[in-house]
Scaffold this motif. Sequence first.
Motif, PDB file in Angstrom:
ATOM      1  N   VAL A  26       6.783   3.374 -14.335  1.00 38.81           N
ATOM      2  CA  VAL A  26       5.935   2.609 -13.432  1.00 38.81           C
ATOM      3  C   VAL A  26       6.782   1.470 -12.859  1.00 38.81           C
ATOM      4  O   VAL A  26       7.824   1.118 -13.421  1.00 38.81           O
ATOM      5  N   PRO A  27       6.372   0.885 -11.727  1.00 40.09           N
ATOM      6  CA  PRO A  27       7.183  -0.168 -11.108  1.00 40.09           C
ATOM      7  C   PRO A  27       7.542  -1.314 -12.041  1.00 40.09           C
ATOM      8  O   PRO A  27       8.661  -1.839 -11.978  1.00 40.09           O
ATOM      9  N   MET A  28       6.609  -1.723 -12.914  1.00 45.51           N
ATOM     10  CA  MET A  28       6.897  -2.831 -13.816  1.00 45.51           C
ATOM     11  C   MET A  28       8.085  -2.516 -14.721  1.00 45.51           C
ATOM     12  O   MET A  28       8.932  -3.373 -14.980  1.00 45.51           O
ATOM     13  N   GLN A  29       8.169  -1.283 -15.231  1.00 53.25           N
ATOM     14  CA  GLN A  29       9.287  -0.913 -16.100  1.00 53.25           C
ATOM     15  C   GLN A  29      10.610  -0.951 -15.341  1.00 53.25           C
ATOM     16  O   GLN A  29      11.634  -1.398 -15.880  1.00 53.25           O
ATOM     17  N   VAL A  30      10.592  -0.496 -14.095  1.00 54.80           N
ATOM     18  CA  VAL A  30      11.806  -0.529 -13.285  1.00 54.80           C
ATOM     19  C   VAL A  30      12.209  -1.970 -12.999  1.00 54.80           C
ATOM     20  O   VAL A  30      13.378  -2.350 -13.132  1.00 54.80           O
ATOM     21  N   TYR A  31      11.236  -2.788 -12.615  1.00 48.84           N
ATOM     22  CA  TYR A  31      11.517  -4.197 -12.316  1.00 48.84           C
ATOM     23  C   TYR A  31      12.117  -4.898 -13.536  1.00 48.84           C
ATOM     24  O   TYR A  31      13.125  -5.608 -13.424  1.00 48.84           O
ATOM     25  N   GLY A  54       1.725   2.794  -9.248  1.00 47.30           N
ATOM     26  CA  GLY A  54       1.519   1.474  -8.674  1.00 47.30           C
ATOM     27  C   GLY A  54       2.371   1.292  -7.436  1.00 47.30           C
ATOM     28  O   GLY A  54       3.275   2.088  -7.158  1.00 47.30           O
ATOM     29  N   ALA A  55       2.066   0.233  -6.694  1.00 45.76           N
ATOM     30  CA  ALA A  55       2.782  -0.024  -5.446  1.00 45.76           C
ATOM     31  C   ALA A  55       4.206  -0.506  -5.723  1.00 45.76           C
ATOM     32  O   ALA A  55       4.456  -1.260  -6.667  1.00 45.76           O
ATOM     33  N   ILE A  56       5.136  -0.047  -4.891  1.00 50.39           N
ATOM     34  CA  ILE A  56       6.525  -0.513  -4.940  1.00 50.39           C
ATOM     35  C   ILE A  56       6.698  -1.514  -3.807  1.00 50.39           C
ATOM     36  O   ILE A  56       6.640  -1.147  -2.628  1.00 50.39           O
ATOM     37  N   ASP A  57       6.876  -2.787  -4.147  1.00 47.32           N
ATOM     38  CA  ASP A  57       6.952  -3.784  -3.089  1.00 47.32           C
ATOM     39  C   ASP A  57       8.328  -3.772  -2.428  1.00 47.32           C
ATOM     40  O   ASP A  57       9.262  -3.093  -2.874  1.00 47.32           O
ATOM     41  N   ASP A  58       8.453  -4.521  -1.337  1.00 47.96           N
ATOM     42  CA  ASP A  58       9.679  -4.499  -0.545  1.00 47.96           C
ATOM     43  C   ASP A  58      10.892  -4.967  -1.337  1.00 47.96           C
ATOM     44  O   ASP A  58      11.991  -4.431  -1.185  1.00 47.96           O
ATOM     45  N   ALA A  59      10.703  -5.983  -2.180  1.00 47.88           N
ATOM     46  CA  ALA A  59      11.828  -6.520  -2.949  1.00 47.88           C
ATOM     47  C   ALA A  59      12.359  -5.486  -3.937  1.00 47.88           C
ATOM     48  O   ALA A  59      13.574  -5.325  -4.101  1.00 47.88           O
ATOM     49  N   LEU A  60      11.460  -4.763  -4.608  1.00 46.92           N
ATOM     50  CA  LEU A  60      11.885  -3.741  -5.554  1.00 46.92           C
ATOM     51  C   LEU A  60      12.567  -2.594  -4.819  1.00 46.92           C
ATOM     52  O   LEU A  60      13.612  -2.088  -5.261  1.00 46.92           O
ATOM     53  N   ALA A  61      12.000  -2.169  -3.697  1.00 48.87           N
ATOM     54  CA  ALA A  61      12.614  -1.097  -2.914  1.00 48.87           C
ATOM     55  C   ALA A  61      14.012  -1.491  -2.449  1.00 48.87           C
ATOM     56  O   ALA A  61      14.943  -0.672  -2.470  1.00 48.87           O
ATOM     57  N   LYS A  79      -1.872  -1.044 -12.930  1.00 43.98           N
ATOM     58  CA  LYS A  79      -2.405  -1.114 -11.577  1.00 43.98           C
ATOM     59  C   LYS A  79      -3.405  -2.262 -11.464  1.00 43.98           C
ATOM     60  O   LYS A  79      -4.000  -2.677 -12.456  1.00 43.98           O
ATOM     61  N   PRO A  80      -3.622  -2.782 -10.251  1.00 47.04           N
ATOM     62  CA  PRO A  80      -4.675  -3.792 -10.088  1.00 47.04           C
ATOM     63  C   PRO A  80      -6.034  -3.248 -10.498  1.00 47.04           C
ATOM     64  O   PRO A  80      -6.413  -2.146 -10.086  1.00 47.04           O
ATOM     65  N   ALA A  81      -6.753  -3.988 -11.308  1.00 49.22           N
ATOM     66  CA  ALA A  81      -8.113  -3.604 -11.715  1.00 49.22           C
ATOM     67  C   ALA A  81      -9.066  -4.184 -10.674  1.00 49.22           C
ATOM     68  O   ALA A  81      -9.560  -5.315 -10.811  1.00 49.22           O
TER      69      ALA A  81
END
Length: 326
Positions: free
Chosen positions: A107-112, A135-142, A314-316
């Motif tokens: 998930v994105p959090m693990q990558v971040y 979950g969403a991948i934001d611009d900074a992570l991408a 994910k956002p709840a």
Amino acid sequence: MSLEEFLEEWNNPSLYVHVQTSGSTGAPKPMLVEKQRMLNSARITCDFLGLHEGDTALLCMSLDYIAGKMMVVRSIERGLKLITVPPSGHPLSHDGKGWGIDFAAMVPMQVYNSLQVPEECERLKQIRHLIIGGGAIDDALAEALKTFPNHVWSTYGMTETLSHIALRRLNGPDASDYYTPFPSVKISLNEEGCLVIDAPLVCPERLVTNDIADLSLGPGPSDRFRILGRKDNVICSGGIKIQIETVERQLRPHLQAPFLITKRPDAKFGEAVVLLTEGTVDEARAVCERILPKYHHPRVYLHVDQIPLTETGKPARQQAEQLARP
């Protein structure tokens, strides 16, 4: 659920496996899915990525949800060597696991989190095929992943499609904002602009999603698509339709503290935009007034101790709406 418990369920005489949805837009609900369709999904992914018997796969996600279960099924279907670590925010922090990984899903959090630790970041770069979903991948992570030497993919899918039915590259010359469906998947839009999925190998029925999508009109396959947001994440305020995800994407590079856009009923405007933040309200207001179009400005700013998230990060959204109510 442990790996042993899942394998016991997989190997029992039943044709079905129990799964539950992630709960991003409501309470998690149980489902029964066919083992054969899970095998179909596993085969499609392995074929697309060119995975072969003996390749290594990393299981670092919870087996309570479809993403973790499908990593095991892909290993079974393709004869992959499965390396397991306990689900955590730092899946690459464990020693002695032989980090020459051919395939991993995170998930994105693990990558971040992995990007923040030099040793973990190097291990992340060594993964031959890294797929990111849930979950969403934001611009900074991408942006941080653009220069990775191996294949990095964003996935599109849901529990009902037994994980993903489309991928898009995040790095290299083939990087794109548009997802490419697998060859056996057909997509279209309904009259509301929501994505419709026809994937008979993994889902017995035509699936109408709540995801507002845009079909590619540029070079490349004509069935490529990008996701603009969810139909149920539209705020109708004073006759203006505001897509929650669009506002969040605009704010994400400028707000350091975790935040979430939600809504509350409003006597004058019908619905009002609400911003929840773990930071200071004054900082959030200053950023919004500087960055957002006037009609997108939140009418309410609320400090919360913790932004509500599901177990999968994910956002709840429903819980956020409850917090926003007066």
